[in-house]
Design a protein around this motif. Structure first.
Motif, mmCIF file in Angstrom:
data_model
loop_
_atom_site.group_PDB
_atom_site.id
_atom_site.type_symbol
_atom_site.label_atom_id
_atom_site.label_comp_id
_atom_site.label_asym_id
_atom_site.label_seq_id
_atom_site.Cartn_x
_atom_site.Cartn_y
_atom_site.Cartn_z
ATOM 1 N N GLY A 513 0.792 -1.224 0.000
ATOM 2 C CA GLY A 513 0.000 0.000 0.000
ATOM 3 C C GLY A 513 0.825 1.275 0.000
ATOM 4 O O GLY A 513 0.398 2.303 -0.547
ATOM 5 N N GLY A 514 2.001 1.263 0.582
ATOM 6 C CA GLY A 514 2.811 2.467 0.655
ATOM 7 C C GLY A 514 3.429 2.892 -0.663
ATOM 8 O O GLY A 514 4.016 3.986 -0.748
ATOM 9 N N PHE A 515 3.326 2.089 -1.705
ATOM 10 C CA PHE A 515 3.941 2.411 -2.994
ATOM 11 C C PHE A 515 2.989 3.127 -3.956
ATOM 12 O O PHE A 515 3.306 3.309 -5.122
ATOM 13 N N ALA A 522 -2.480 -3.386 -7.959
ATOM 14 C CA ALA A 522 -1.791 -4.597 -8.410
ATOM 15 C C ALA A 522 -1.665 -5.597 -7.266
ATOM 16 O O ALA A 522 -1.861 -6.820 -7.459
ATOM 17 N N GLY A 523 -1.352 -5.082 -6.061
ATOM 18 C CA GLY A 523 -1.203 -5.971 -4.917
ATOM 19 C C GLY A 523 -2.495 -6.689 -4.592
ATOM 20 O O GLY A 523 -2.503 -7.903 -4.320
ATOM 21 N N ILE A 524 -3.621 -5.956 -4.612
ATOM 22 C CA ILE A 524 -4.923 -6.565 -4.328
ATOM 23 C C ILE A 524 -5.266 -7.602 -5.391
ATOM 24 O O ILE A 524 -5.720 -8.712 -5.082
ATOM 25 N N TYR A 525 -5.029 -7.229 -6.656
ATOM 26 C CA TYR A 525 -5.383 -8.159 -7.744
ATOM 27 C C TYR A 525 -4.590 -9.462 -7.615
ATOM 28 O O TYR A 525 -5.161 -10.559 -7.624
ATOM 29 N N PHE A 526 -3.268 -9.359 -7.495
ATOM 30 C CA PHE A 526 -2.451 -10.566 -7.520
ATOM 31 C C PHE A 526 -2.528 -11.353 -6.210
ATOM 32 O O PHE A 526 -2.365 -12.579 -6.213
ATOM 33 N N ALA A 527 -2.810 -10.655 -5.108
ATOM 34 C CA ALA A 527 -3.034 -11.386 -3.853
ATOM 35 C C ALA A 527 -4.311 -12.217 -3.954
ATOM 36 O O ALA A 527 -4.348 -13.392 -3.546
ATOM 37 N N THR A 528 -5.355 -11.621 -4.540
ATOM 38 C CA THR A 528 -6.603 -12.357 -4.757
ATOM 39 C C THR A 528 -6.381 -13.510 -5.725
ATOM 40 O O THR A 528 -6.861 -14.626 -5.523
ATOM 41 N N SER A 529 -5.644 -13.215 -6.800
ATOM 42 C CA SER A 529 -5.360 -14.232 -7.813
ATOM 43 C C SER A 529 -4.572 -15.396 -7.232
ATOM 44 O O SER A 529 -4.805 -16.558 -7.587
ATOM 45 N N LEU A 530 -3.670 -15.114 -6.317
ATOM 46 C CA LEU A 530 -2.895 -16.181 -5.675
ATOM 47 C C LEU A 530 -3.777 -17.002 -4.747
ATOM 48 O O LEU A 530 -3.742 -18.243 -4.762
#
Length: 622
Positions: A513-515, A522-530
């Motif tokens: 989130g700090g970036f 992108a973090g939310i998408y790929f964390a969900t995807s994983l």
């Protein structure tokens, strides 16, 4: 990290390694992992067995039965013929046609239902076009998920994020709110899948050992030239044969023709329920008005027989050819043909055919004899059977099967029971189509749960004769896929119960989130995807939706693209076969291994995610 969480992650890791290696059956690995979770006390017995009572698993069983009926009635062949006309036999065009068709249906029906309906059609299509089914079935499964992103009802995660937004005070999403981003997802996904599906390992030939030992009915008929000697005669109202048995008529000796079977319509009140009764021609078979009699013999003898007995010759050949030059089926679900071999120690050697007892003891007729490359088809009664002869026989399938099991002096080639099971019930195709359409309509209207729609459709397929019996229905189910999904559902329960899912999701989102907002997206998408690789897409959306909402609000940005990232990330899961029912549905039919999903699905899943991270802020500005 507590001890239960550690054990769960270890079991998951070991199971994943075994899945990828392919050295142990997938269903066995899943059941072993499930047993370990119970023995370690991570989940209780009820939680362990919950997967097998899940609506998803029950629906998969019903969909296998519906798909089997679509095959059995020939409806799959009819539909595949239409698609083949549309796309031609080019593999790329076939692939695109299959994927777009599945995506269109998937926009309104669950991806599981979409793939189950399309699967028999695509298998038939691949066979007709000479394309390996493995080239089309995995893209079919993926396309069902792509289509789900086009509408609000396309996939459960869409409804989850709509509810989350509404509870947070935002406008609820409309039916077509997903269409703009869904179209981008569909186009990008289709292109990526078409590209990476070329990486698939070639599937094994669909023909197994049986096909090498047993020629098809068409091949047998062609080899013995039955099409050139088999004729259809219809009994007119003035025929002297009416109400007489074949024993009374002495047709064979007088006309040198042989009657094989009699077909008559049982009912014509309802065009969908009408049936044709096929009776094996025995001495006590009685002839009725409008019966269609199948006879073999020289044309001159058949014509004389028809004229004397006032019969109408329906065609010069009973076995007509269609536009593709293929013969119409010579068999029915009741009666068929098979080949038997005469070994050197057979008691039938040097017996006359009329004294061999095949008809009297086993209710089968001898249609022809193959001897040293030559085919004998006429006046067989006076022919002596010799060692090495191959006899073409006709009779009821049950009698042919009995002959194979009981007779020590002949060898029946192939497996009659399997040949009988493959005879299409073509007159039931319209009924199967109506049941399938009603099932889809009921799923779209959503008046009753989808699993109920599917089970009712499966019951109707059996009850109306689209499948011959319950045994045939059970055989349509791929139990390996059912056990795999049923055993892996409790794994997702363990991941959630031990806190592993929450720890992974929150850790990933908080660290990124700090970036900035794009990095967070992108973090939310790929964390969900994983996470959707290991737990159901609905559970994944329920887990990540509030996290994504809170993260977006904390950064003072529009939460809509973040919630859409959750929905798409949860739904676009291609890298493992047990992540979605469609992936499991096609695993057996496509003869895929676990590694095939990784090789094709993983790059598609990752690249599609990159496209979505770019597209989401454009469609829904931050």
């Amino acid at each position: 990290m507590n001890i239960d969480m550690l054990w769960t992650l270890i079991i998951l890791a070991v199971a994943s390694v075994l899945f990828v290696s392919g050295k142990v059956r997938s269903d066995l690995v899943a059941v072993c992992a499930l047993s370990l979770l119970v023995m370690l006390g991570i989940i209780d017995t009820n939680e362990a067995l919950a997967g097998f009572s899940s609506s998803v698993v029950i629906m998969m069983i019903g969909l296998f039965v519906v798909g089997g009926a679509i095959f059995q009635t020939g409806l799959a062949k009819i539909a595949s013929g239409k698609l083949l006309q549309l796309s031609g036999s080019n593999e790329t065009r076939l692939l695109l046609t299959v994927m777009l068709s599945a995506s269109l249906i998937g926009a309104f029906v669950s991806n599981t239902g979409t793939v189950a309906v399309m699967l028999p059609v695509v298998v038939s299509l691949a066979t007709s076009a000479g394309v390996q089914t493995g080239r089309l079935l995995m893209p079919l499964a993926f396309a069902g998920s792509l289509g789900g992103m086009l509408t609000l009802i396309g996939t459960p995660p869409n409804m989850v994020i709509s509810e989350t937004l509404e509870k947070a005070g935002y406008e609820p999403l409309t039916f077509f709110s997903f269409t703009p981003i869904g179209l981008i997802c569909l186009v990008a996904g289709t292109l990526l899948i078409a590209l990476f599906s070329k990486w698939l390992l070639k599937s094994n030939d669909q023909t197994g050992d049986i096909s090498q030992k047993q020629r098809s009915l068409y091949e047998l008929a062609s080899q013995y030239s039955l099409g050139n000697n088999l004729y259809r005669l219809q009994v007119s109202v003035n025929s002297p044969m009416i109400n007489k048995t074949l024993k009374e008529l002495s047709i064979s000796s007088e006309y040198r023709v042989h009657i094989h079977e009699v077909r008559r319509r049982q009912s014509n009140k309802n065009p969908f329920f009408k049936t044709i009764n096929t009776e094996f021609a025995g001495p006590n078979t009685m002839i009725h008005v409008n019966d269609v009699i199948y006879v073999t013999g020289e044309f001159e003898d058949v014509a004389r027989f028809a004229a004397d007995q006032m019969l109408e010759l329906l065609a010069e050949n009973a076995v007509e050819k269609d536009a593709n030059g293929k013969m119409e089926s010579l068999a029915t679900p009741q009666i068929g043909i098979a080949e038997v071999l005469i070994p050197s120690n057979s008691k039938h050697i040097n017996q006359l055919v009329k004294h061999s007892g095949f008809r009297e003891n086993y209710n089968v007729n001898i249609l022809g004899i193959q001897r040293k490359g030559k085919y004998l088809l006429h006046e067989l009664k006076e022919e002596k059977i010799k060692a090495g002869d191959a006899l073409l026989i006709q009779g009821e399938w049950k009698h042919i099967s009995r002959l194979a099991q009981e007779h020590e002096d002949v060898v029946v080639v192939g497996q009659p029971a399997e040949a009988a099971a493959n005879i299409p019930l073509s007159h039931k195709a319209p009924l199967a189509a109506i049941i399938m359409i009603l099932m889809i309509a009921a799923m779209i209207i959503n008046v009753v749960p989808a699993v109920v729609c599917v089970m009712v459709a499966a019951i109707l397929m059996v009850a109306t004769g689209c499948l011959p019996n319950m045994e045939a229905a059970y055989k349509t189910v791929n139990w390996e896929s059912i056990v795999l999904i049923g055993a892996m559902i409790p794994m997702s329960t363990a991941i959630e119960k031990t806190g592993a899912a929450a720890m992974i999701s929150e850790g990933l989102v908080n660290s990124i989130g700090g970036f900035g907002p794009i990095a967070l997206l992108a973090g939310i998408y790929f964390a969900t995807s994983l996470m959707t690789l290991f737990i159901s897409n609905t559970a994944c959306a329920v887990l990540f939706a509030p996290i994504a909402l809170a993260a977006a609000l904390s950064m003072d940005v529009n939460p809509v693209p973040y919630l859409f990232a959750v929905s798409i990330g949860a739904s676009m899961c291609f890298a493992v076969p047990f992540s979605t029912p469609p992936n499991a549905l096609v695993m057996s039919a496509g003869k895929y291994k676990f590694i095939d999903y990784v090789k094709v699905g993983m790059p598609v899943q990752l690249l599609l995610g990159m496209v979505m991270v770019i597209a989401l802020p454009i469609v829904f500005p931050l």
